[in-house]
Design an enzyme around this catalytic site. Structure first.
Site, PDB file in Angstrom:
ATOM      1  N   GLU A 144      33.600  40.709  83.836  1.00  0.00           N
ATOM      2  CA  GLU A 144      32.602  42.023  83.845  1.00  0.00           C
ATOM      3  C   GLU A 144      31.972  41.881  82.284  1.00  0.00           C
ATOM      4  OE1 GLU A 144      35.077  42.360  85.800  1.00  0.00           O
ATOM      5  OE2 GLU A 144      34.647  43.393  87.562  1.00  0.00           O
ATOM      6  N   ALA A 165      30.993  42.267  92.585  1.00  0.00           N
ATOM      7  CA  ALA A 165      30.078  43.138  93.279  1.00  0.00           C
ATOM      8  C   ALA A 165      28.822  42.603  93.014  1.00  0.00           C
ATOM      9  CB  ALA A 165      30.090  44.581  92.216  1.00  0.00           C
ATOM     10  N   GLY A 217      34.488  42.576  91.315  1.00  0.00           N
ATOM     11  CA  GLY A 217      35.083  43.439  92.233  1.00  0.00           C
ATOM     12  C   GLY A 217      35.848  42.959  93.725  1.00  0.00           C
ATOM     13  N   GLU A 246      39.398  42.859  92.156  1.00  0.00           N
ATOM     14  CA  GLU A 246      39.541  44.134  92.191  1.00  0.00           C
ATOM     15  C   GLU A 246      39.954  44.893  93.648  1.00  0.00           C
ATOM     16  OE1 GLU A 246      36.207  45.285  90.031  1.00  0.00           O
ATOM     17  OE2 GLU A 246      37.170  46.840  88.722  1.00  0.00           O
TER      18      GLU A 246
HETATM   19  N1  COA Z   1      26.323  39.023  92.988  1.00  0.00           N
HETATM   20  C1  COA Z   1      25.336  38.657  93.432  1.00  0.00           C
HETATM   21  N2  COA Z   1      25.147  37.578  93.788  1.00  0.00           N
HETATM   22  C2  COA Z   1      26.242  36.560  93.792  1.00  0.00           C
HETATM   23  C3  COA Z   1      27.353  36.815  92.980  1.00  0.00           C
HETATM   24  C4  COA Z   1      27.379  38.170  92.650  1.00  0.00           C
HETATM   25  N3  COA Z   1      28.557  38.609  91.956  1.00  0.00           N
HETATM   26  N4  COA Z   1      28.046  35.795  92.867  1.00  0.00           N
HETATM   27  C5  COA Z   1      27.304  34.802  93.436  1.00  0.00           C
HETATM   28  N5  COA Z   1      25.932  35.208  93.658  1.00  0.00           N
HETATM   29  C6  COA Z   1      25.264  34.303  94.549  1.00  0.00           C
HETATM   30  C7  COA Z   1      24.552  33.546  93.511  1.00  0.00           C
HETATM   31  O1  COA Z   1      23.264  34.422  92.851  1.00  0.00           O
HETATM   32  C8  COA Z   1      23.755  32.313  94.552  1.00  0.00           C
HETATM   33  O2  COA Z   1      22.642  32.870  95.131  1.00  0.00           O
HETATM   34  P1  COA Z   1      21.267  32.197  95.348  1.00  0.00           P
HETATM   35  O3  COA Z   1      21.835  30.740  96.069  1.00  0.00           O
HETATM   36  O4  COA Z   1      20.646  32.743  96.066  1.00  0.00           O
HETATM   37  O5  COA Z   1      20.869  31.884  93.928  1.00  0.00           O
HETATM   38  C9  COA Z   1      25.080  32.057  95.441  1.00  0.00           C
HETATM   39  O6  COA Z   1      25.654  33.360  95.303  1.00  0.00           O
HETATM   40  C10 COA Z   1      25.896  30.946  95.042  1.00  0.00           C
HETATM   41  O7  COA Z   1      26.401  31.179  93.807  1.00  0.00           O
HETATM   42  P2  COA Z   1      26.222  30.029  92.668  1.00  0.00           P
HETATM   43  O8  COA Z   1      26.402  30.740  91.229  1.00  0.00           O
HETATM   44  O9  COA Z   1      25.133  29.209  92.820  1.00  0.00           O
HETATM   45  O10 COA Z   1      27.396  29.188  93.003  1.00  0.00           O
HETATM   46  P3  COA Z   1      28.367  28.351  91.910  1.00  0.00           P
HETATM   47  O11 COA Z   1      29.219  27.713  92.633  1.00  0.00           O
HETATM   48  O12 COA Z   1      27.562  27.631  90.887  1.00  0.00           O
HETATM   49  O13 COA Z   1      29.074  29.505  91.237  1.00  0.00           O
HETATM   50  C11 COA Z   1      30.439  31.277  90.541  1.00  0.00           C
HETATM   51  C12 COA Z   1      30.220  30.473  91.443  1.00  0.00           C
HETATM   52  C13 COA Z   1      31.374  32.341  91.285  1.00  0.00           C
HETATM   53  C14 COA Z   1      31.185  30.814  89.414  1.00  0.00           C
HETATM   54  C15 COA Z   1      29.056  32.137  90.167  1.00  0.00           C
HETATM   55  O14 COA Z   1      28.418  32.343  91.441  1.00  0.00           O
HETATM   56  C16 COA Z   1      29.283  33.553  89.387  1.00  0.00           C
HETATM   57  O15 COA Z   1      29.701  33.228  88.262  1.00  0.00           O
HETATM   58  N6  COA Z   1      29.234  34.329  90.103  1.00  0.00           N
HETATM   59  C17 COA Z   1      29.138  35.744  89.525  1.00  0.00           C
HETATM   60  C18 COA Z   1      30.731  36.311  89.204  1.00  0.00           C
HETATM   61  C19 COA Z   1      30.787  37.525  88.464  1.00  0.00           C
HETATM   62  O16 COA Z   1      30.320  37.810  87.186  1.00  0.00           O
HETATM   63  N7  COA Z   1      31.130  38.436  89.070  1.00  0.00           N
HETATM   64  C20 COA Z   1      31.534  39.831  88.756  1.00  0.00           C
HETATM   65  C21 COA Z   1      30.434  40.767  89.212  1.00  0.00           C
HETATM   66  S1  COA Z   1      30.577  42.295  88.357  1.00  0.00           S
END
Ligand code: COA
Length: 260
Positions: free
Chosen positions: A135, A66, A112, A115
């Protein structure tokens, strides 16, 4: 239909919906959830559409969760509303759709995103896919059905560990857990999903709809799945598809189902 966050394309009875926010790793914001609902509803109502595939654009992510930026400031009431609305519009909606929905998980499927994949009727994944429900690392729990569907798919102990550790599993572990049905390369992922879809399409869409109802009944509180099976089994006998399927078998020819 015009969409900003997704693409939806229909060819030969197969609708492919691609979540298209690659710079945000296809994170599900409110607008994307609403567009997914509309695209799925339109596909489900189109009699010519027999199967739906959901995937993510780019090579990195199916859906990375999400959109955290949208709910970081929410209070208790807004949090509950977010989960309830999302479940109603998308996650429960997909699970109960009459048209089979396959998730083609092509990278990160987190929060999400996992999910969403779990709400689909089944999943296939590419070998770079990583799945998890992180989460609790954000101080929240899965709110789009993850605490319910993950234990259904992988068992309670594995679900507890995955949710408590906020960890990620790779595609082969997901295969081993039964979370995904098949793993292949990124290039072969959509062809694999399409190949499975083509096998589904040969069968009676009316019977498949009845099968989805009967299978889902096992997971609905207060519903006796065996009773639903009896009822749906009986309903099939009143359909043109049943007449065609049984006649074709007895006449030793391939069935041409009218879908009614
Ligand atoms: N919500 C909003 N933005 C998200 C996102 C999310 N769930 N997941 C990734 N993004 C965005 C990042 O903020 C980043 O945006 P920016 O370039 O404007 O800063 C972009 O997507 C790329 O992500 P980034 O974190 O730089 O890539 P990465 O390869 O270093 O890491 C992940 C990849 C998936 C490990 C990392 O993005 C992450 O942990 N995301 C969140 C996962 C999460 O907790 N999901 C559950 C949400 S309830």
């Amino acid at each position: 239909m015009n969409f900003e966050n997704i693409q939806s394309q229909t060819d030969n009875g197969l609708t492919t919906i691609t979540i298209n926010r690659p710079t945000k790793l296809n994170a599900l914001n409110k607008a994307t959830i609403s567009e997914l609902h509309d695209a799925l509803e339109a596909a489900d109502q189109d009699k010519n559409v027999k199967v739906i595939i959901i995937t993510g654009s780019g090579e990195k992510a199916f859906v990375a969760g999400a959109d955290i930026s949208e709910f970081a400031h929410f209070d208790v009431k807004n949090g509950q509303k977010l989960a309830a609305k999302g479940q109603e519009l998308l996650f429960d909606f997909i699970e109960n759709l009459s048209t089979p929905v396959i998730a083609a998980v092509n990278g990160f499927a987190l929060g999400g995103g996992l999910e969403l994949a779990m709400a689909c009727h089944f999943r296939v994944a590419s070998d770079n896919a990583k799945m998890g429900l992180p989460e609790v690392s954000l101080g929240v729990i899965p709110g789009y059905g993850g605490t319910q569907r993950l234990p259904q798919l992988v068992g309670k102990g594995r679900a507890m560990e995955l949710i408590m550790t906020a960890g990620m599993i790779d595609a082969n572990t997901a295969l081993n857990y039964g979370l995904v049905n098949h793993v292949t390369t990124q290039e072969e992922l959509l062809p694999l999903a399409q190949n499975i879809a083509s096998k589904i399409m040969r069968n009676s869409s009316v019977a498949i709809k009845a099968a989805i109802k009967a299978i889902n009944a096992n997971y609905k509180e207060g519903v006796n799945g065996y009773h639903v099976e009896v009822e749906q089994f009986g309903e099939c006998f009143g359909t043109d598809d049943f007449k065609e399927g049984t006649s074709a078998f007895l006449q030793k020819r391939e069935a041409d189902f009218p879908g009614e």
